[in-house]
Scaffold this motif. Structure first.
Motif, PDB file in Angstrom:
ATOM      1  N   ARG A  26      -4.049 -19.471  83.238  1.00  0.00           N
ATOM      2  CA  ARG A  26      -3.420 -20.529  84.028  1.00  0.00           C
ATOM      3  C   ARG A  26      -4.484 -21.368  84.755  1.00  0.00           C
ATOM      4  NH1 ARG A  26       0.156 -23.320  82.965  1.00  0.00           N
ATOM      5  NH2 ARG A  26      -0.916 -25.066  83.912  1.00  0.00           N
ATOM      6  N   SER A  27      -5.496 -20.689  85.310  1.00  0.00           N
ATOM      7  CA  SER A  27      -6.531 -21.387  86.070  1.00  0.00           C
ATOM      8  C   SER A  27      -7.312 -22.359  85.192  1.00  0.00           C
ATOM      9  CB  SER A  27      -7.505 -20.380  86.679  1.00  0.00           C
ATOM     10  OG  SER A  27      -6.805 -19.395  87.403  1.00  0.00           O
TER      11      SER A  27
ATOM     12  N   ALA B 175      -6.281 -23.824  82.415  1.00  0.00           N
ATOM     13  CA  ALA B 175      -5.431 -24.961  82.046  1.00  0.00           C
ATOM     14  C   ALA B 175      -5.341 -25.947  83.213  1.00  0.00           C
ATOM     15  CB  ALA B 175      -4.045 -24.468  81.643  1.00  0.00           C
ATOM     16  N   ASP B 176      -5.165 -25.424  84.437  1.00  0.00           N
ATOM     17  CA  ASP B 176      -5.123 -26.300  85.613  1.00  0.00           C
ATOM     18  C   ASP B 176      -6.424 -27.085  85.748  1.00  0.00           C
ATOM     19  OD1 ASP B 176      -2.627 -25.391  86.189  1.00  0.00           O
ATOM     20  OD2 ASP B 176      -3.255 -24.034  87.802  1.00  0.00           O
ATOM     21  N   LEU B 177      -7.531 -26.391  85.527  1.00  0.00           N
ATOM     22  CA  LEU B 177      -8.839 -27.031  85.660  1.00  0.00           C
ATOM     23  C   LEU B 177      -8.991 -28.179  84.659  1.00  0.00           C
ATOM     24  CD1 LEU B 177     -11.661 -26.932  86.987  1.00  0.00           C
ATOM     25  CD2 LEU B 177     -12.350 -25.433  85.109  1.00  0.00           C
TER      26      LEU B 177
ATOM     27  N   LYS C 121      -6.775 -29.975  83.476  1.00  0.00           N
ATOM     28  CA  LYS C 121      -5.921 -31.085  83.908  1.00  0.00           C
ATOM     29  C   LYS C 121      -6.578 -31.843  85.065  1.00  0.00           C
ATOM     30  CE  LYS C 121      -1.053 -32.023  84.678  1.00  0.00           C
ATOM     31  NZ  LYS C 121       0.272 -31.407  84.873  1.00  0.00           N
ATOM     32  N   ILE C 122      -7.013 -31.114  86.080  1.00  0.00           N
ATOM     33  CA  ILE C 122      -7.613 -31.731  87.264  1.00  0.00           C
ATOM     34  C   ILE C 122      -8.875 -32.513  86.901  1.00  0.00           C
ATOM     35  CG2 ILE C 122      -8.806 -31.211  89.432  1.00  0.00           C
ATOM     36  CD1 ILE C 122      -6.840 -28.749  89.613  1.00  0.00           C
ATOM     37  N   ARG C 123      -9.689 -31.936  86.015  1.00  0.00           N
ATOM     38  CA  ARG C 123     -10.949 -32.582  85.661  1.00  0.00           C
ATOM     39  C   ARG C 123     -10.808 -33.591  84.513  1.00  0.00           C
ATOM     40  NH1 ARG C 123     -15.727 -30.565  88.305  1.00  0.00           N
ATOM     41  NH2 ARG C 123     -14.947 -29.153  89.893  1.00  0.00           N
TER      42      ARG C 123
ATOM     43  N   GLU D 230       0.372 -31.647  78.711  1.00  0.00           N
ATOM     44  CA  GLU D 230      -0.057 -30.447  79.433  1.00  0.00           C
ATOM     45  C   GLU D 230      -1.125 -29.713  78.632  1.00  0.00           C
ATOM     46  OE1 GLU D 230       0.928 -29.359  82.517  1.00  0.00           O
ATOM     47  OE2 GLU D 230       1.836 -31.349  82.576  1.00  0.00           O
TER      48      GLU D 230
ATOM     49  N   ARG E  58      -2.986 -26.853  76.841  1.00  0.00           N
ATOM     50  CA  ARG E  58      -2.530 -25.622  76.220  1.00  0.00           C
ATOM     51  C   ARG E  58      -3.767 -24.916  75.663  1.00  0.00           C
ATOM     52  NH1 ARG E  58       2.489 -24.149  73.687  1.00  0.00           N
ATOM     53  NH2 ARG E  58       2.107 -22.652  72.026  1.00  0.00           N
TER      54      ARG E  58
END
Lengths: 149, 149, 149
Positions: A27-28, A30-32, A34-36, A88, A90
């Motif tokens: 999860r971390s 994938a979030d990264l 997205k943020i970057r 998103e 993946r």
């Protein structure tokens, strides 16, 4: 999770990502991405885990059989990539882990619980290597729509 | 097999190669190296197989013991290189695959039957890393004839 | 051990290192990193071994359990890095090997006895990816002291 920005390689972003004990990687990461703003990336790593959930893609049922690893293991091989599915990130990754006696287990990676550490080097994918999610196989495949050969 | 030409990396050709269900990788990859004039290359991948033939090099007999895998497996690790042997591309690759229950198997790769997909990124080897076939070991070794050290 | 200097990649040194039958890799690789002034590096390989000593990090006891492999095996996956510990190169590597029947074993690499050959490509690490030895985990971790994220 700690993140260090590395010098770009041929204009592609590179991040070193450090996970500590108890953190879950999938999860971390994938979030990264997205943020970057990294729509595509691949990664390598070194580290160890206290637990993981692996999967095996059942061709007939078109879904992953799941099996858990509930013991400390060394990460022996971990490769994968990140692609966008409807905007998103993946993650698609395969892992081999080593048990206390040298026996190995592996499969498709669903969950990763780190102990004591896991390091991942994320490298942005060139635009020409971007992936798209393919509903037919459930995999993120290279987009070959403009392939010359 | 579909092929997509990627941007060159420091003047070295790069190809993304996509195999679909039922295709055999080893022969196709060697043909591709020949057609595209890539005398040396290395590769990485992600995907799954419905069958494979692996080998283990028997030092005493100087030949590969063969053993077949006749079930669906995930490709967990696959690395290798391509070198010329008397003008013909020769692939040397080692693989680790994962079974339905997370058990792993591996060895020298002789045959690979894809299902549903297998992606390979082929990167041309710099001239300084070209290999030659070594009859003494049956392996494609780095040509160190002009090694400075 | 034979060494061939490869063209630099973005200013980073690269060495192809060739081990012959009977050579032990870990000590030789650390010596080489010292002689060639490579304070950090990572590596990949292909080859086979006649024996190895592997380890599994016991979290509770903070030390490696050791187990030996005393038979010919193929090197299926080998990744690792080199970092300085009080000025001395320290190698951290994980391996997966394949037995005569395709069974696999793996773990943290302590000793490697080559037969017939093992090739390693050493790539110098950019200064931003240098590691430091972390006494708390016994691992060489990325130095994140100046991490922006």
């Amino acid at each position: 999770m700690e993140v260090k920005q590395l010098p770009e390689l041929q204009g592609q972003k590179r991040l070193a990502v450090f996970f500590g004990a108890g953190e879950e990687m999938m999860r971390s990461l994938a979030d990264l991405a997205k943020i970057r703003s990294m729509p595509g990336a691949y990664f390598t790593r070194i580290g160890a885990l206290r637990a993981a959930m692996l999967g095996f893609f059942d061709i007939a049922r078109r879904e992953y059989r799941r099996f858990g690893i509930d013991e400390q293991v060394e990460v022996l091989s971990l490769t994968g990539n990140i692609a966008l599915e409807e905007g998103e990130p993946r993650i698609h990754a395969h892992i081999v882990v080593g048990r206390f006696n040298g026996a190995t287990l592996g499969g498709h990676l669903l969950e990763v619980h780190v102990r004591p550490t896991l390091e991942v080097i994320l490298v942005e994918t060139p635009a020409s290597l971007r992936r798209r999610f393919d509903p037919a196989t459930g995999l993120a495949l290279l987009d070959l729509s403009d392939a010359p050969g």
